[in-house]
Motif scaffolding. Structure first.
Motif, PDB file in Angstrom:
ATOM      1  N   VAL A  11       7.754  19.083 -16.687  1.00 38.82           N
ATOM      2  CA  VAL A  11       7.809  19.645 -15.333  1.00 38.82           C
ATOM      3  C   VAL A  11       7.189  18.687 -14.329  1.00 38.82           C
ATOM      4  N   ALA A  12       6.059  18.057 -14.678  1.00 41.88           N
ATOM      5  CA  ALA A  12       5.402  17.115 -13.766  1.00 41.88           C
ATOM      6  C   ALA A  12       6.312  15.935 -13.459  1.00 41.88           C
ATOM      7  N   ARG A  13       6.993  15.430 -14.479  1.00 34.92           N
ATOM      8  CA  ARG A  13       7.903  14.312 -14.247  1.00 34.92           C
ATOM      9  C   ARG A  13       9.059  14.730 -13.340  1.00 34.92           C
ATOM     10  N   ALA A  14       9.572  15.951 -13.498  1.00 33.62           N
ATOM     11  CA  ALA A  14      10.666  16.441 -12.654  1.00 33.62           C
ATOM     12  C   ALA A  14      10.210  16.603 -11.210  1.00 33.62           C
ATOM     13  N   ILE A  15       9.008  17.150 -11.001  1.00 33.90           N
ATOM     14  CA  ILE A  15       8.493  17.331  -9.633  1.00 33.90           C
ATOM     15  C   ILE A  15       8.289  15.977  -8.967  1.00 33.90           C
ATOM     16  N   ALA A  16       7.706  15.025  -9.676  1.00 33.39           N
ATOM     17  CA  ALA A  16       7.471  13.700  -9.100  1.00 33.39           C
ATOM     18  C   ALA A  16       8.788  13.035  -8.709  1.00 33.39           C
ATOM     19  N   SER A  17       9.816  13.199  -9.543  1.00 31.95           N
ATOM     20  CA  SER A  17      11.129  12.653  -9.204  1.00 31.95           C
ATOM     21  C   SER A  17      11.701  13.347  -7.975  1.00 31.95           C
ATOM     22  N   GLU A  18      11.536  14.684  -7.894  1.00 28.96           N
ATOM     23  CA  GLU A  18      12.024  15.443  -6.740  1.00 28.96           C
ATOM     24  C   GLU A  18      11.368  14.959  -5.447  1.00 28.96           C
TER      25      GLU A  18
END
Length: 706
Positions: free
Chosen positions: A537-544
């Protein structure tokens, strides 16, 4: 005696006539030379002026195309955001439920409207369709008109639901909606919005769920309104431009006048200046009539300028990019004047030399000049040989390109990479050596280096006959000299092995992280997979949030390792099903700081340890251990904190169900800018709704088997 005297007289007359003829012939030759020389100098200066104008046309065109593309892309991005919202299946479903074929609203659909309102608010916050409302700040029942927002409008033009601050659908906004063909997205012309600022509107059609997306299937419209002062006008500025009088402007025709839409260098505000289209040689009027043209005209202040135009298709605007001729051509005119003076001096010297040659001859001088040129040639040859001795021993390719991308000098390694004979490489274009793809890329770097006069460094892949390898090319601008044209020195180093070693190291590091995570999961079965999910989830948020790739990887790694410190917590505490004592709770809470300390000396690429150490800090400064707040908390830590809270709420446990995604996001938004950074929560919500987060993480709510 008389006959002899007559003969002498005739001889004297013949000698005088011969001398006069020679003098006349010499004078005529000098005159012809002077006239021809003057004509050649004039033609040369005119040709140089034409080349200078062409160079400026190319230069202005590059900048104008860049500004034009940024503005066009900006408008596309606004429409794309609204189109993505309009194509949201949840929104289409709710609108299909809310409105029947005749367009009647269901008065009992408050839950759907509340969801749509929350969705519009989240998207408006993320995309900039927000602004402070105007009106008196008093505790009274007074309507305060907003200047930006996103709204869903029904087929009669009535707002169904809107984000806070959305202005009413009336006047120009209503006309924009009514004049847009059904089933099409659109961009409005610029207008003065409710807040008194230049504003624009963007809309996208909402079709019934599972319809054919034809005009007849449109059931509503998503419209966004915002002031454009802070987003659009800065796009007119060209980064790194050093021309003092250069200016990009947006103009449009308003009846018999030209209206300037953007702020001007003379202090005129947007939409305030209008000039008649009949103004002689007005650059803006010419630009509207001739999109894509280049000419010498006059700007709004009457100054003579070089002007170039580009016409938009989405809106009735024209981009005008101009620079004063007094600045643009000053250097070239000075150079031409110096050249004219020099050429004129040369002509005079040649004329004098011609007379001197006719009288005295220049055999000795010619010999001396030949000796001098021979010495210069020998010295140049020695310098060239010395350069080759120094550079040919280098393992890197070293070459000099002119601004057109042609080889002008090179060492042995450059010849080996070119795979042709040294004599054949001189003056070859780079595309003829490395092919159209790699060659054009290198030529573009050289041209950019020459134009900006700034050193550059590029990492790229290239196949030189041994498979794809990674190179780093450093470019150094070389100003023109007597022996070399304007160009760039390019030093290319093969860094393939270094890159592969770094990739191998990153792979080993990831394996280490996975091993550590598996150790924690075995000791704490109640939170098994929790840290892995936090990392995802953290990686997805950072990409977003469009973070740097290093921070994206840091957020994912830190999330995966957050529970590493639990290896110091006794197993009976981790597996305890009853209520924890204060001491046991403190042991688990402090385990995150233990995780930070355990990885402090591990050589990660990013700040993994600092991310873990700041996870318990709150955005408002109320957290621990250091009471950091706001931007002082590293962004990766703010991201992992939201991801950890989200996974904890939505993940099912053996003794309870997971919280629905909507409820978890609502809870996080309530804590926005208190415990969590609201921007991070908004990015999470957008990933869930628009980029597949719900589907990818649907298994989070599955209760683990006993």
């Amino acid at each position: 005696m008389s006959d002899q005297t007559a003969d002498r007289a005739n001889a004297g007359d013949d000698g005088g006539k011969s001398a006069l003829f020679k003098m006349s012939a010499t004078g005529l030759a000098i005159l012809i030379f002077a006239v021809v020389g003057g004509i050649l100098v004039y033609q040369f200066t005119e040709a140089e002026r034409e080349r200078e104008m062409q160079r400026w046309q190319v230069r202005l065109g590059i900048i104008a195309d860049s500004r034009f593309a940024d503005i066009d892309n900006w408008m596309d991005s606004q429409v794309d955001e609204l189109r993505g919202l309009a194509e949201n299946e949840s929104l289409q479903l709710y609108m299909t439920i809310l409105y029947d074929v005749e367009g009647g609203a269901d008065s009992e659909a408050s839950a759907e409207l509340e969801y749509l309102g929350n969705l519009l608010t989240v998207v408006a916050d993320r995309t900039g369709f927000t602004a402070a409302v105007s009106g008196p700040a008093v505790s009274a029942n007074v309507n305060r008109v907003g200047s930006a927002g996103i709204a869903i409008v029904d087929e009669e033009g009535n707002i169904v639901v809107a984000s806070p601050g959305t202005p009413p659908v009336q006047g120009q906004i209503r006309n924009f909606i009514e004049n847009t063909p059904k089933g099409e997205a659109a961009v409005s012309d610029m207008f003065i919005g409710p807040g008194g600022k230049p504003s624009m509107a963007f809309l996208a059609p909402v079709f019934a769920l599972q319809s054919d997306e034809s005009a007849s299937s449109q059931i509503a419209t998503v419209i966004g309104i915002k002031p454009v002062t802070d987003e659009l006008f800065p796009l007119l500025e060209q980064p790194g431009n050093v021309d003092q009088t250069a200016e990009a402007m947006l103009v449009r025709q308003a009846g018999a006048t030209v209206e300037y839409l953007s702020p001007l260098m003379n202090g005129s505000e947007p939409l305030k200046l209008k000039l008649s289209t009949d103004t002689p040689d007005l650059a803006a009027a010419w630009a509207i009539r001739t999109p894509g043209g280049f000419a010498v005209k006059k700007d709004y202040a009457g100054a003579e300028v070089l002007a170039l135009s580009r016409g938009f298709t989405q809106v009735p605007w024209t981009l005008v990019y101009k620079v004063d001729t007094s600045e643009a051509l000053a250097e070239s005119e000075d150079r031409l004047n110096q050249m004219v003076i020099a050429f004129s001096g040369i002509i005079v010297l040649v004329l004098i030399g011609g007379v001197a040659l006719w009288y005295y001859g220049t055999s000795q001088r010619a010999q001396q000049a030949a000796d001098r040129f021979e010495r210069l040639a020998s010295r140049f040859e020695a310098q060239r040989n010395f350069m080759h001795v120094v550079t040919d021993s280098q393992p890197n390719s070293i070459a000099i390109y002119d601004e057109g991308g042609h080889f002008r000098w090179f060492n042995d390694m450059a010849v080996k990479q070119a795979r042709i004979e040294r004599a054949d490489l001189l003056n070859k274009h780079v595309t003829a050596i490395f092919g159209p793809i790699h060659g054009k890329r290198i030529a573009g770097w050289v041209q950019e280096c020459v134009e900006t006069k700034e050193n550059q460094s590029h990492t790229h892949e290239m196949d030189l006959g041994e498979g794809e390898r990674v190179f780093r090319s450093d470019l150094i601008h070389l100003p023109p000299s007597e022996d070399m044209p304007n160009g760039a020195l390019v030093v290319t180093q093969d860094i393939t092995e270094s890159v592969r070693e770094r990739e191998k190291r990153e792979q080993v590091m990831q394996q280490l992280v996975n091993t550590l995570v598996s150790v924690v999961d075995q000791r704490d079965p109640f939170s098994a997979n929790h840290s892995v999910r936090v990392g995802v989830v953290a990686r997805a948020i950072a990409s977003e949030m469009a973070q740097d790739p290093l921070f994206i990887e840091t957020a994912g790694t830190a999330g995966s390792l957050m529970n590493l410190g639990k290896i110091t917590v006794p197993t009976h505490v981790l597996t305890k099903e009853g209520k924890l004592t204060d001491e046991e709770f403190k042991m688990i809470r402090d385990s995150v700081m233990v995780s930070a300390n355990l990885v402090r000396n591990v050589d990660f690429e990013g700040p993994v340890a600092d991310t873990l150490a700041q996870m318990q800090e709150n955005y408002d400064g109320s957290g621990t251990p250091d009471g950091l707040s706001g931007e002082d908390i590293i962004v990766t830590s703010r991201i992992v904190s939201v991801a950890n809270a989200f996974v904890g709420m939505v993940s099912a446990r053996a003794w309870r169900d997971g919280m629905p995604f909507e409820a978890a996001v609502d809870q996080l938004l309530q804590d926005g800018n208190k415990k969590f950074d609201r921007r991070v929560v908004v990015a999470l919500a957008n990933h869930l709704d628009n980029h597949g987060g719900r589907e990818a993480w649907a298994d989070f709510g599955t209760r683990p088997s006993a």
